[in-house]
Design an enzyme around this catalytic site. Sequence first.
Site, PDB file in Angstrom:
ATOM      1  N   GLU A 123       0.695  -1.290   0.115  1.00 13.75           N
ATOM      2  CA  GLU A 123      -0.149  -0.105  -0.010  1.00 13.75           C
ATOM      3  C   GLU A 123       0.881   1.353   0.025  1.00 13.75           C
ATOM      4  O   GLU A 123       0.459   2.206  -0.561  1.00 13.75           O
ATOM      5  CB  GLU A 123      -0.834   0.112   1.328  1.00 13.75           C
ATOM      6  CG  GLU A 123      -1.940  -1.033   1.213  1.00 13.75           C
ATOM      7  CD  GLU A 123      -3.017  -0.973  -0.143  1.00 13.75           C
ATOM      8  OE1 GLU A 123      -2.581  -1.160  -1.210  1.00 13.75           O
ATOM      9  OE2 GLU A 123      -4.056  -0.723   0.241  1.00 13.75           O
ATOM     10  N   THR A 136      -5.859   8.919  -6.349  1.00 11.65           N
ATOM     11  CA  THR A 136      -5.863   8.750  -4.671  1.00 11.65           C
ATOM     12  C   THR A 136      -5.371  10.138  -4.078  1.00 11.65           C
ATOM     13  O   THR A 136      -5.738  10.502  -3.106  1.00 11.65           O
ATOM     14  CB  THR A 136      -5.252   7.425  -4.281  1.00 11.65           C
ATOM     15  OG1 THR A 136      -5.533   6.286  -5.018  1.00 11.65           O
ATOM     16  CG2 THR A 136      -5.344   7.216  -2.786  1.00 11.65           C
TER      17      THR A 136
HETATM   18  P1  ADP Z   1      -7.327   0.561  -5.732  1.00 14.11           P
HETATM   19  O1  ADP Z   1      -7.924   1.560  -4.701  1.00 14.11           O
HETATM   20  O2  ADP Z   1      -8.243   0.005  -6.654  1.00 14.11           O
HETATM   21  O3  ADP Z   1      -6.458  -0.398  -4.873  1.00 14.11           O
HETATM   22  P2  ADP Z   1      -4.770   1.994  -5.843  1.00 14.11           P
HETATM   23  O4  ADP Z   1      -4.882   3.435  -6.518  1.00 14.11           O
HETATM   24  O5  ADP Z   1      -4.915   2.042  -4.607  1.00 14.11           O
HETATM   25  O6  ADP Z   1      -6.075   1.247  -6.477  1.00 14.11           O
HETATM   26  O7  ADP Z   1      -3.730   1.152  -6.431  1.00 14.11           O
HETATM   27  C1  ADP Z   1      -3.323   0.806  -7.914  1.00 14.11           C
HETATM   28  C2  ADP Z   1      -1.983   1.647  -7.994  1.00 14.11           C
HETATM   29  O8  ADP Z   1      -1.099   0.511  -7.600  1.00 14.11           O
HETATM   30  C3  ADP Z   1      -2.026   1.890  -9.466  1.00 14.11           C
HETATM   31  O9  ADP Z   1      -1.058   2.909  -9.798  1.00 14.11           O
HETATM   32  C4  ADP Z   1      -0.997   0.491 -10.039  1.00 14.11           C
HETATM   33  O10 ADP Z   1      -0.120   0.854 -11.179  1.00 14.11           O
HETATM   34  C5  ADP Z   1      -0.318   0.119  -8.928  1.00 14.11           C
HETATM   35  N1  ADP Z   1       0.120  -1.069  -8.731  1.00 14.11           N
HETATM   36  C6  ADP Z   1       1.464  -1.735  -8.590  1.00 14.11           C
HETATM   37  N2  ADP Z   1       1.324  -3.196  -8.471  1.00 14.11           N
HETATM   38  C7  ADP Z   1       0.004  -3.497  -8.480  1.00 14.11           C
HETATM   39  C8  ADP Z   1      -0.832  -4.683  -8.464  1.00 14.11           C
HETATM   40  N3  ADP Z   1      -0.225  -5.720  -8.501  1.00 14.11           N
HETATM   41  N4  ADP Z   1      -2.067  -4.544  -8.374  1.00 14.11           N
HETATM   42  C9  ADP Z   1      -2.611  -3.324  -8.428  1.00 14.11           C
HETATM   43  N5  ADP Z   1      -2.086  -2.200  -8.500  1.00 14.11           N
HETATM   44  C10 ADP Z   1      -0.843  -2.202  -8.634  1.00 14.11           C
END
Ligand code: ADP
Length: 321
Positions: free
Chosen positions: A143, A195
């Site tokens: 995260e 975010t």
């Molecule tokens: P969500 O709220 O749906 O979790 P986030 O914005 O917190 O989405 O996370 C997505 C971000 O994390 C994107 O920028 C994405 O490129 C990055 N990321 C890196 N690795 C992963 C992964 N394995 N799965 C999802 N997102 C990833």
Amino acid sequence: MFSENQWIKIKAPATVANMVCGFDILGFAVNSPYDEMEMKWTTRAENEARITIINIDNYNLPTDPEKNVAGAALIAFLEEYEEKQKSSSPKIKFEVKINKLIKPGSGVGSSAASSAGAVVGANYLVGNIFSKDDLVRFAMNGEKLASGVKHADNIAPCIFGGVTLVRSIFPLEIIALPSPTLHVTIVHPQIEVRTSDARSILRQQVLLKDAIKQWGNIAGLVAGLMKSDYDLIGRSLEDVIIEPVRSILIPGFDDLKLACKKAGALGGGISGSGPSIFMLSKTKEIAIAVEKEMKQLYDGIGLPHHTYVTSINQTGVEIIE
Ligand code: ADP
């Protein structure tokens, strides 16, 4: 230890963080959508990489373990794992295949599913030597990579299942809350809410009268969940601090919420930092009626969207041998 070179399958559920009034502290897991992963361990030679990531979806996420949240979580896992091992024990490496079915950036815990799935899978492969709290600690590194801060409001429900309360991050204290059967409708309007934007527009100060309302609602929601009191849950799903500010980033938010409540939803709001919106309902029939309202509203303004009708997932990340 699980057998070397044998793949296990992992199901990592989507999660809804905040649960309206519980900004940064409450969250729950849902039965769909979920990510599929596969993992195995093998003995590692001295100069070999410790983690290999293979993406089998079309999202083009990084495969460098330091840039993929699954890798960031596994790096933290392996650091403590290796510390626990005797120096004579063989060194291990993990291979991870990720099939992302939860769209990154949708606001339903896509990054948390990868981080949590990876560490629960790794723990299973090494013989479940770490506690769930340890796994949350490792997964929070994912995260941190995705959003810049360590937070557990998606990770905790993804690992524990059900509804979770993150009472404290430092030191980590997670409380798994009981909940009655709750049906969940989610709509994901196809817009981007970064975010960082969703966080930067928040006010840094809160009026005491708003704070009193908010903690009344949080306590009411927790009590409602524990007593299976649906009316109390519905009344407590109110956010006077974050939602009035954040909802301006989501087209049609107020109208949609009103229409869903008219259709019988107990209540709901922004999922995580958005753009997805979720609603809780007492029955599946109501959850389906709520989905119809969501579709009608977004079709009406010509905004492409996806919907899910699902329920609260009580198991969290699952391993299938
Ligand atoms: P969500 O709220 O749906 O979790 P986030 O914005 O917190 O989405 O996370 C997505 C971000 O994390 C994107 O920028 C994405 O490129 C990055 N990321 C890196 N690795 C992963 C992964 N394995 N799965 C999802 N997102 C990833």
